[in-house]
Design a protein around this motif. Structure first.
Motif, PDB file in Angstrom:
ATOM      1  N   GLN A   1       0.849  -1.188   0.000  1.00 15.14           N
ATOM      2  CA  GLN A   1       0.000   0.000   0.000  1.00 15.14           C
ATOM      3  C   GLN A   1       0.889   1.244   0.000  1.00 15.14           C
ATOM      4  OE1 GLN A   1      -3.025   2.211   3.151  1.00 15.14           O
ATOM      5  NE2 GLN A   1      -3.246  -0.003   2.904  1.00 15.14           N
ATOM      6  N   HIS A   2       0.544   2.173  -0.868  1.00 17.79           N
ATOM      7  CA  HIS A   2       1.252   3.455  -0.917  1.00 17.79           C
ATOM      8  C   HIS A   2       0.525   4.456  -0.017  1.00 17.79           C
ATOM      9  CE1 HIS A   2       3.890   2.380  -4.324  1.00 17.79           C
ATOM     10  NE2 HIS A   2       2.867   1.620  -4.689  1.00 17.79           N
ATOM     11  N   THR A   3       1.275   5.135   0.825  1.00 16.92           N
ATOM     12  CA  THR A   3       0.688   6.120   1.716  1.00 16.92           C
ATOM     13  C   THR A   3       1.716   7.220   1.956  1.00 16.92           C
ATOM     14  OG1 THR A   3      -0.421   6.429   3.864  1.00 16.92           O
ATOM     15  CG2 THR A   3       1.402   4.855   3.799  1.00 16.92           C
ATOM     16  N   THR A   4       1.389   8.174   2.816  1.00 15.57           N
ATOM     17  CA  THR A   4       2.283   9.301   3.094  1.00 15.57           C
ATOM     18  C   THR A   4       2.578   9.349   4.583  1.00 15.57           C
ATOM     19  OG1 THR A   4       1.339  10.555   1.250  1.00 15.57           O
ATOM     20  CG2 THR A   4       2.615  11.786   2.887  1.00 15.57           C
ATOM     21  N   ALA A   5       3.842   9.469   4.918  1.00 17.17           N
ATOM     22  CA  ALA A   5       4.254   9.387   6.316  1.00 17.17           C
ATOM     23  C   ALA A   5       4.744  10.723   6.849  1.00 17.17           C
ATOM     24  CB  ALA A   5       5.359   8.348   6.467  1.00 17.17           C
ATOM     25  N   ASP A   6       4.610  10.871   8.154  1.00 11.95           N
ATOM     26  CA  ASP A   6       5.234  11.948   8.914  1.00 11.95           C
ATOM     27  C   ASP A   6       6.422  11.313   9.632  1.00 11.95           C
ATOM     28  OD1 ASP A   6       5.954  14.057  10.553  1.00 11.95           O
ATOM     29  OD2 ASP A   6       3.901  14.646  10.969  1.00 11.95           O
ATOM     30  N   VAL A   7       7.627  11.753   9.303  1.00 13.59           N
ATOM     31  CA  VAL A   7       8.841  11.039   9.696  1.00 13.59           C
ATOM     32  C   VAL A   7       9.660  11.833  10.706  1.00 13.59           C
ATOM     33  CG1 VAL A   7      10.942   9.928   8.827  1.00 13.59           C
ATOM     34  CG2 VAL A   7       8.878  10.002   7.392  1.00 13.59           C
ATOM     35  N   GLU A   8      10.180  11.121  11.708  1.00 13.05           N
ATOM     36  CA  GLU A   8      11.139  11.673  12.663  1.00 13.05           C
ATOM     37  C   GLU A   8      12.352  10.747  12.693  1.00 13.05           C
ATOM     38  OE1 GLU A   8       9.427  12.443  16.542  1.00 13.05           O
ATOM     39  OE2 GLU A   8       7.414  12.470  15.656  1.00 13.05           O
ATOM     40  N   LEU A   9      13.551  11.335  12.581  1.00 10.10           N
ATOM     41  CA  LEU A   9      14.790  10.561  12.580  1.00 10.10           C
ATOM     42  C   LEU A   9      15.802  11.252  13.484  1.00 10.10           C
ATOM     43  CD1 LEU A   9      14.988  10.016   8.718  1.00 10.10           C
ATOM     44  CD2 LEU A   9      14.251   8.296  10.410  1.00 10.10           C
ATOM     45  N   TYR A  10      16.420  10.472  14.369  1.00 12.58           N
ATOM     46  CA  TYR A  10      17.347  11.064  15.338  1.00 12.58           C
ATOM     47  C   TYR A  10      18.536  10.135  15.585  1.00 12.58           C
ATOM     48  CZ  TYR A  10      12.864  13.274  16.648  1.00 12.58           C
ATOM     49  OH  TYR A  10      11.649  13.912  16.629  1.00 12.58           O
ATOM     50  N   VAL A  11      19.608  10.717  16.089  1.00 15.40           N
ATOM     51  CA  VAL A  11      20.704   9.977  16.703  1.00 15.40           C
ATOM     52  C   VAL A  11      21.088  10.713  17.982  1.00 15.40           C
ATOM     53  CG1 VAL A  11      21.631   9.003  14.562  1.00 15.40           C
ATOM     54  CG2 VAL A  11      22.452  11.242  15.371  1.00 15.40           C
TER      55      VAL A  11
ATOM     56  N   PHE B   1      -5.053   2.515   5.094  1.00 12.83           N
ATOM     57  CA  PHE B   1      -6.405   2.451   4.547  1.00 12.83           C
ATOM     58  C   PHE B   1      -6.845   0.996   4.335  1.00 12.83           C
ATOM     59  CE2 PHE B   1      -4.545   6.492   3.232  1.00 12.83           C
ATOM     60  CZ  PHE B   1      -5.530   7.389   3.653  1.00 12.83           C
ATOM     61  N   ILE B   2      -8.070   0.715   4.782  1.00 14.64           N
ATOM     62  CA  ILE B   2      -8.649  -0.619   4.644  1.00 14.64           C
ATOM     63  C   ILE B   2     -10.028  -0.490   4.011  1.00 14.64           C
ATOM     64  CG2 ILE B   2      -9.479  -2.665   5.870  1.00 14.64           C
ATOM     65  CD1 ILE B   2      -7.440  -2.140   8.036  1.00 14.64           C
ATOM     66  N   GLU B   3     -10.268  -1.293   2.994  1.00 18.39           N
ATOM     67  CA  GLU B   3     -11.618  -1.356   2.429  1.00 18.39           C
ATOM     68  C   GLU B   3     -12.474  -2.230   3.335  1.00 18.39           C
ATOM     69  OE1 GLU B   3     -13.992  -2.293  -1.755  1.00 18.39           O
ATOM     70  OE2 GLU B   3     -11.842  -2.686  -1.598  1.00 18.39           O
ATOM     71  N   LYS B   4     -13.542  -1.623   3.856  1.00 24.37           N
ATOM     72  CA  LYS B   4     -14.343  -2.295   4.879  1.00 24.37           C
ATOM     73  C   LYS B   4     -15.780  -2.440   4.398  1.00 24.37           C
ATOM     74  CE  LYS B   4     -14.717  -2.034   9.900  1.00 24.37           C
ATOM     75  NZ  LYS B   4     -14.362  -1.199  11.073  1.00 24.37           N
TER      76      LYS B   4
END
Length: 263
Positions: free
Chosen positions: A37-47, A102-105
């Motif tokens: 599934q293709h979707t859009t993410a809100d990303v956080e990356l740390y070290v 997303f799920i088709e329900k």
């Protein structure tokens, strides 16, 4: 050109996390019915940043994430964090990827179909000799108040609630199966599309299955304990919150199983 980030810092203050957040990015995740599934993410990356470094190289977070964004399965997610940790000379790397799933329900009686959206997230931490990977889901549900049903001559108040589950990954499972397990513990599941026969079914089902937030948390807790995975979950947290329809506040309950540092 000069590399200011690699210059020494003499204040002797290590930083637990430095990195980027609020990054919007297209990603690809596994889907039970469609494989991906293709979707859009809100990303956080740390070290983490040792005390002798002035700063980190922010561009490298995006550079590395871009390599992995088309496959964020467990193995690739942790490989991404390990590459980030090594390239930025850190002891630990962290990642949080939050996305709509997303799920088709199908409606319960007429079987009319429509799309439901669930908020999910992957979280990971990679150290030199350990790693943890967490999966979270936020499942909207219907809840009907047992007390209201018991004391009222006509009907009972109900409301939309949210069940949030965060668990330490131990074995492969489908997000759809986890969502379904949570929905079975509520008074009723929610649907995007309901015709009159469906609405009658959902209303009566909720009335026949009253749940306090305390009930939902305990039922989901038991469902996760017997969830069909070969290796049981070593840690999980269950939260339920009702957006009360006759009060000016929300009702809330939470329980944890196992021991873990979920950062």
């Amino acid at each position: 050109m000069p590399d200011i980030q690699n210059e020494s810092d003499f204040r002797k203050i290590p930083l637990q996390k430095v990195g980027v957040k609020g990054v919007k990015y297209p990603i690809q995740v596994l889907d039970k019915s469609k494989n991906t599934q293709h979707t859009t993410a809100d990303v956080e990356l740390y070290v983490n940043l040792p005390q002798h470094f002035k700063g980190t190289h922010m561009s490298r977070f995006i550079e590395i994430f871009h390599k992995y964004h088309k496959d964020l399965s467990l193995t690739h997610f942790l490989s991404m964090l390990e590459e980030m940790r090594k390239k930025l000379e850190a002891e630990r790397a962290y990642g949080v990827v939050t996305f709509p799933y997303f799920i088709e329900k199908h409606a319960p009686v007429t079987k009319e179909s429509a799309i439901m959206c669930y908020k999910c997230s992957y979280e990971g931490i990679a150290g030199k000799d350990f790693h943890n990977f967490f999966i979270s889901v936020d499942v909207p549900v219907t809840t009907l108040c047992p007390c209201s049903k018991a004391i009222s001559a006509r009907g009972a108040h109900n409301q939309r609630g949210h069940v949030r589950v965060k668990l330490l990954y131990s074995d492969f499972f489908w997000i759809e199966d986890l969502i379904f397990a949570v929905e079975q513990c509520a008074s009723s599941a929610l649907y995007s599309l309901l015709k009159r026969p469906d609405e009658k079914f959902v209303t009566e089902r909720a009335y026949d299955n009253p749940r306090f937030v305390e009930d939902i948390v305990r039922e989901v807790y038991l469902a996760l304990k017997k969830f069909p995975v070969e290796r049981p979950f070593a840690w999980f947290r269950v939260e339920a919150e009702n957006e009360e329809s006759i009060h000016a506040h929300n009702a809330y309950a939470c329980a944890e199983y196992g021991s873990c540092d979920p950062f």
